[in-house]
Design a protein around this motif. Structure first.
Motif, mmCIF file in Angstrom:
data_model
loop_
_atom_site.group_PDB
_atom_site.id
_atom_site.type_symbol
_atom_site.label_atom_id
_atom_site.label_comp_id
_atom_site.label_asym_id
_atom_site.label_seq_id
_atom_site.Cartn_x
_atom_site.Cartn_y
_atom_site.Cartn_z
ATOM 1 N N TRP A 100 0.901 -1.159 0.000
ATOM 2 C CA TRP A 100 0.000 0.000 0.000
ATOM 3 C C TRP A 100 0.935 1.202 0.000
ATOM 4 N N ASP A 111 -6.096 -1.304 -6.415
ATOM 5 C CA ASP A 111 -6.959 -0.126 -6.335
ATOM 6 C C ASP A 111 -6.117 1.142 -6.221
ATOM 7 N N VAL A 112 -6.683 2.250 -6.666
ATOM 8 C CA VAL A 112 -6.090 3.571 -6.508
ATOM 9 C C VAL A 112 -7.208 4.507 -6.052
ATOM 10 N N TRP A 113 -6.940 5.311 -5.028
ATOM 11 C CA TRP A 113 -7.932 6.295 -4.610
ATOM 12 C C TRP A 113 -7.218 7.533 -4.072
ATOM 13 N N ILE A 114 -7.931 8.632 -4.078
ATOM 14 C CA ILE A 114 -7.387 9.929 -3.646
ATOM 15 C C ILE A 114 -8.143 10.415 -2.412
ATOM 16 N N GLU A 115 -7.396 10.923 -1.452
ATOM 17 C CA GLU A 115 -7.996 11.518 -0.259
ATOM 18 C C GLU A 115 -7.513 12.954 -0.144
ATOM 19 N N TRP A 173 -13.568 1.917 5.457
ATOM 20 C CA TRP A 173 -14.667 2.166 4.528
ATOM 21 C C TRP A 173 -14.347 1.705 3.115
ATOM 22 N N ARG A 174 -13.103 1.363 2.823
ATOM 23 C CA ARG A 174 -12.716 1.010 1.450
ATOM 24 C C ARG A 174 -13.164 -0.398 1.104
ATOM 25 N N ILE A 230 -13.003 -3.154 -2.151
ATOM 26 C CA ILE A 230 -12.275 -3.335 -3.400
ATOM 27 C C ILE A 230 -12.665 -4.672 -4.016
ATOM 28 N N ILE A 238 -2.483 10.285 -2.618
ATOM 29 C CA ILE A 238 -2.817 9.295 -3.638
ATOM 30 C C ILE A 238 -2.434 7.940 -3.069
ATOM 31 N N ASN A 239 -3.394 7.037 -2.968
ATOM 32 C CA ASN A 239 -3.189 5.702 -2.416
ATOM 33 C C ASN A 239 -3.160 4.682 -3.550
ATOM 34 N N LYS A 294 1.406 5.263 -0.201
ATOM 35 C CA LYS A 294 0.710 6.527 0.012
ATOM 36 C C LYS A 294 1.632 7.655 -0.446
#
Length: 141
Positions: free
Chosen positions: A51, A135-139, A92-93, A95, A61-62, A53
């Motif tokens: 993972w 997975d890729v997600w933005i916080e 909460w993620r 996938i 960006i994860n 970050k």
């Protein structure tokens, strides 16, 4: 038909400066770091992954990239713990899981210190089956 651009450009004396201010609010590119967390399989599962970050100011960006390899399971419950949940990984993620051996709607999630795969769609697993989670997600903080 002619387009009147006057309403768009009038009053834009500070246009470029205001645009730059908005970008500065999003990320200060002088303030960045990269954290790499190794995912540790559990309960006889094998595999590897990370993972990552990437933090740019207040944007993170994860990138989550893990491949799990199953042990032999004679009886598969609905939810199986495949790894320990690293500190800070969001509960909460949810996938999707990809596998050549299982075409079901499997889901990967973390909760209460465990990383789990649910809904295998079979009652047993042979050793060595692959389950990929990417997975890729933005916080934004």
């Amino acid at each position: 038909m002619a387009i009147n651009f006057e309403p768009i450009f009038s009053g834009m004396q500070n246009g470029p400066e205001k645009i730059k201010e908005n970008f500065d609010k999003l990320a200060n590119v002088q303030d960045w770091n990269v954290t790499k967390v190794t995912i540790t399989p559990a309960n006889g599962w094998g595999g590897n992954g990370t993972w990552i970050k990437i933090r740019l100011g207040n944007i993170t960006i994860n990138v989550f990239d893990v491949s799990f390899i199953s042990p032999k399971l004679d009886s598969v419950p609905y939810s199986v713990q495949v790894a320990a949940q690293p500190s800070g990984f969001p509960s909460w993620r949810r996938i999707g899981v990809f596998s050549n051996e299982h075409a079901g709607d499997m889901v990967f999630f973390a909760d209460q210190g465990k990383m789990n795969i649910t809904n295998f769609g079979s009652t047993s697993l042979t050793s060595g089956q692959h389950f990929d989670v990417h997975d890729v997600w933005i916080e934004v903080a």
